[in-house]
Write an enzyme that holds these catalytic residues in place. Structure first.
Site: not given
Length: 398
Positions: A326, A352
């Site tokens: 991540d 993201c």
């Protein structure tokens, strides 16, 4: 001059046939001198009265269905630009008034102070007492944030107010504030007690802690350092965690890269031993403390390591069944290159940024991985941002 909007750019602004992008427009709308002549069937009345002036939201003029399709397309187009096709699951969108973390800004005025978001493309401060994005507990705290601003801001400065809703109350980090005098520290401690805040910090340094501001990650309770990164909504965190859990399956040895303070580490530790790596020592310390206080979790080894400069190498992943990765918005090219050469069977990739994700996904695919599916998650409702979780598997070893 009459213009037709052709498409939206990555910021959610309408791109006309010629000239600069036009905010708050939609594809196929006809616009004349900033006025919409022919509205789209997807246009809706903005739910928030602050939308026209506030810069916090970009997409309130579009229907939920349109925004869901557009954000899904952002993910799809990012992948197709790299020649990648895969199954894209239906997007999961966080509800209104669910943002548990936000950076507001405060300025002193002649009568006291004002707190809000910056206006669209300007440094004008817009008060947002009826914001449809923030959790009601944050909205209710605005008078207290104004009180804080009077203490923190000089006459001409603007302070940042990073407000996080924790399991034990509000956790506030004041940024770009003037230094606190000894007397002011006593006053801030009194303010924390009076308003039942969990913690108050000044540029990342705790000034007063009434109770540790904890977050729940699976079976673990973690107290992050002041202003630490956290998923924007509880709902979004759950959606991402559920998808990661699905990918990990029955893995017994898991590595969590860019682990932060344990958002995915501690849920994974319910079934697997986890090696968690993160570049910021304060985040790793919070993760480790959370694991040690939890019950029923398997072993978690926490390590501070700069994965940009010193990525984990294939030989270090020999005994690993699954990897969680991540990274920040820029992605993790160096780490992904090493991961692509490993024999790890399953990778849960959280991102993201669909553009850097697509770049890194291509590296994994070229290394023999298959991208099975992508799950878009929209926890930044009404913004142009979209997050995702993806499952990669390496079918044939050797």
């Amino acid at each position: 001059m009459t213009q037709t909007i052709l498409r939206l750019n990555h910021k959610g602004e309408g791109v006309p046939e010629t000239g600069a992008p036009i905010p708050r427009t939609l594809p196929n709308e006809v616009v004349e001198d900033g006025r919409i002549v022919t509205p789209s069937a997807d246009r809706v009345a903005a739910p928030c009265r602050h939308f026209k002036s506030c810069g916090g939201c970009a997409m309130q003029h579009a229907s939920d269905a349109f925004v869901a399709d557009w954000k899904t397309d952002v993910v799809r187009l990012g992948l197709s630009a790299r020649g990648i096709e895969t199954d894209i699951r239906p997007i999961v969108t966080s509800p209104a008034q669910s943002r548990r973390r936000a950076t507001l800004h405060g300025r002193r005025t002649k009568k006291g102070a004002m707190v809000g978001f910056f206006g669209r493309g300007s440094d004008a401060l817009i008060e947002v007492p009826d914001c449809k994005l923030l959790d009601p507990a944050i909205i209710a705290a605005i008078p207290m944030l104004e009180e804080l601003t009077v203490a923190a801001a000089s006459r001409k400065s603007t302070v940042g107010l990073v407000v996080t809703l924790s399991g034990s109350g509000l956790d506030i980090d004041v940024r770009d504030a003037k230094p606190l005098e000894p007397q002011s520290i006593l006053e801030m401690s009194a303010l924390v007690e009076r308003h039942k805040l969990a913690r108050l910090s000044w540029d990342g340094e705790a000034v007063a802690t009434r109770v540790p501001p904890f977050q729940i990650f699976g079976a673990g309770k973690v107290t992050p350092p002041p202003g630490a990164f956290l998923q924007a909504t509880d709902h979004g965190q759950q959606a991402l965690s559920d998808a990661v859990r699905d990918i990990l399956g029955d893995a017994k040895q898991v590595v969590d890269l860019f682990a932060g303070c344990g958002t995915f580490t501690l849920p994974a530790a319910e079934k697997a031993e986890v090696w968690a790596l993160e570049g910021e020592a304060s985040l790793i310390a919070a993760l480790d403390a959370g694991w040690r206080m939890a019950t029923g979790l398997k072993k978690v080894k926490s390590e501070t390591r700069d994965l940009f400069r010193r990525p984990l190498l294939p030989q270090e992943l020999r005994k690993t069944d699954a990897v969680i990765i991540d990274p920040p918005r820029a992605g993790a090219e160096a780490q992904t290159i090493e991961l692509a050469q490993s024999g790890v069977k399953r990778i849960a990739a959280v991102s993201c940024n669909p553009i850097s994700f697509a770049r890194d996904a291509k590296i994994l695919i070229d290394g023999g991985y298959r991208l099975d599916w992508v799950q878009p998650v929209d926890q930044f409702r009404w913004s142009s941002h979209v997050e995702l979780v993806a499952q990669f598997t390496k079918p044939h070893m050797g």
